[in-house]
Design a protein around this motif. Structure first.
Motif, PDB file in Angstrom:
ATOM      1  N   ARG A 211       0.833  -1.202   0.000  1.00  0.00           N
ATOM      2  CA  ARG A 211       0.000   0.000   0.000  1.00  0.00           C
ATOM      3  C   ARG A 211       0.873   1.259   0.000  1.00  0.00           C
ATOM      4  O   ARG A 211       0.430   2.312   0.430  1.00  0.00           O
ATOM      5  N   ARG A 349     -12.639   3.157  -2.258  1.00  0.00           N
ATOM      6  CA  ARG A 349     -12.364   1.712  -2.158  1.00  0.00           C
ATOM      7  C   ARG A 349     -11.530   1.192  -3.329  1.00  0.00           C
ATOM      8  O   ARG A 349     -11.492  -0.009  -3.572  1.00  0.00           O
ATOM      9  N   GLU A 352      -8.672  -1.172  -2.143  1.00  0.00           N
ATOM     10  CA  GLU A 352      -9.015  -2.228  -1.188  1.00  0.00           C
ATOM     11  C   GLU A 352     -10.008  -3.254  -1.738  1.00  0.00           C
ATOM     12  O   GLU A 352     -10.324  -4.213  -1.053  1.00  0.00           O
TER      13      GLU A 352
END
Length: 464
Positions: A211, A349, A352
């Motif tokens: 990430r 989002r 993710e």
């Protein structure tokens, strides 16, 4: 000429073109991507932009090298397998390819070394200028190659004397009727190819749990580009189709699997199986009037069927009917992917959502598949002509035997899989490793990377 020599030579050229186009398309897109990344680094000073430049430059270098080598091989085939074409069209194709070498290739070759190895030897602005010139060179190369190929599709600006074309208006030769549409279509396709590869790389590393800023930036920028360009490509493709209907109506009829001219509105064969011998498209699922709407932008537009053309002038509908649908279908899937990404981005989002990350990974090869399918549609759809309406493919063939054509084809297949398969393997290995997290590295480790010749100087070193 023995027909088998003709078919084997066509297969050989088609094979070498299909392998070749993969690498220039990736290089064209990545060159401009590198310029954007370096500009972002200069403006913001954020280290992950520079790290991304180093990373994608390695992949660009491999793709560029593979593209140059495979392109040279294609040029030699004009003399070995297609001397009839060289004799007939050499006064036009020769100068156009020379212009490509003397402008685009010299520009790329002249500044490629500075871009790849000059980070610590020239100033940041000068290095950025070199990157811009390399990107410009790739686009100039596209310009000249598409000018040559488009002239073969819609030739103009010449006369024929003693069996040879003689250019009389170079402006018309270069800016022939199909050139603007085909240039835009190819350039956008190259950017989309690169965007899908970059997005797939980011998606893969997101699935692996990364990430950091480098991965997120890679993923985000690629999906932004796809969101902008995929719909534009659909519009450009539509205009290209209208142009093709005007200048190559037999190609359009073959793409649509249309045999009879339907008056009062033409249906679209959504799927089906064209039979060239029976002159029918079997098991066709049709949508009334949709063919007219797409190809004439009117409800009752008329499109000529293949039976309107002599049998010897008809392209092979059984091939390009499906290659066109592969290209178009993947294009719509790209738009769908980009729209989903935009929706997830609004909801926070994007990074993710694992199923979407998997979708972008699976879409990585889609640009290459669509590109090759599009080129097959274009080139097979031009048949039986090399220079449309002027020189038949059978008349362009060199006086070679089927045995010679078959042996050379076999050698090409073996060598290409060894050489270019190795290049593709290294690219995939670099993609699997991914960019380093530049914003998480210490100054000491960054300096070590610059000074270490095993990591800072050789494009393939990171994959060793």
């Amino acid at each position: 000429m023995d027909p088998s020599a003709l078919e084997l030579s066509r297969i050989q050229f088609g094979f070498t073109v299909a392998v070749h186009i993969i690498f220039p398309a990736l290089s064209i897109g990545l060159a401009s991507f590198l310029a954007v990344l370096e500009f972002a680094w200069l403006k913001t000073g954020k280290p992950h932009y520079k790290e991304l430049c180093h990373y994608w430059a390695k992949i660009f270098a491999i793709g560029f090298g593979m593209g140059v080598v495979s392109g040279v091989v294609m040029a030699y085939q004009f003399g070995t397998n297609w001397s009839g074409f060289a004799r007939f069209a050499g006064p036009i194709s020769g100068p156009l390819l020379t212009y490509e070498v003397m402008t685009a290739f010299f520009l790329e070759a002249g500044f490629l070394g500075v871009m790849l190895f000059g980070w610590e030897k020239v100033g940041p602005k000068l290095h950025f200028g070199a990157t811009l010139l390399v990107a410009l060179g790739t686009l100039m190369s596209t310009f000249w190659i598409l000018a040559s190929n488009s002239w073969m599709q819609t030739p103009q600006g010449f006369i024929i004397e003693n069996g040879h074309v003689v250019p009389v208006d170079w402006f018309k030769v270069i800016f022939n009727p199909s050139f603007p549409y085909r240039l835009a279509h190819m350039a956008i396709a190259a950017f989309i190819v690169a965007a899908l590869v970059v997005a797939a790389t980011g998606g893969w590393h997101l699935l692996k749990g990364r990430r950091d800023a480098a991965v997120k930036t890679t993923y985000s920028m690629a999906l932004w580009l796809l969101l902008v360009l995929a719909p534009i490509q659909a519009v450009v493709g539509d205009q290209h189709g209208l142009n093709t209907r005007k200048y190559q109506p037999a190609k359009i009829a073959a793409i649509e699997g249309l045999w009879e001219t339907e008056h009062g509105g033409t249906a679209l064969n959504l799927i089906g199986f064209p039979d060239m011998n029976a002159e029918v498209t079997r098991y066709a699922i049709q949508i009334p009037h949709l063919g007219s709407l797409i190809l004439t932008h009117s409800w009752d537009g008329e499109i000529k069927g293949l039976k309107e053309f002599p049998k010897e002038d008809r392209p092979n509908s059984s091939i390009i009917f499906w290659t066109f649908r592969i290209m178009a279908g993947l294009g719509f899937l790209m738009i769908f992917t980009a729209l989903i990404g935009a929706a997830l981005r609004r909801g926070g989002r994007l990074f993710e959502t694992r199923w979407f990350n998997w979708l972008t990974v699976l879409m990585g090869p889609a640009g290459f598949v669509s590109l090759i399918a599009g080129w097959i549609t274009t080139e097979v759809g031009r048949q039986p002509w090399v220079v449309y309406g002027q020189l038949r493919t059978s008349d362009a063939l060199s006086p070679i035997t089927p045995q010679a054509a078959g042996i050379s084809l076999l050698i090409f297949v073996i060598v290409y899989f060894l050489v270019f398969g190795t290049g593709a393997f290294y690219i995939l290995k670099l993609i699997r490793i991914g960019p380093q997290a530049g914003d998480e590295r210490t100054p000491a480790s960054a300096a070590q990377s610059r000074d270490d010749p095993a990591t800072g100087r050789r494009p393939l070193a990171v994959a060793e």
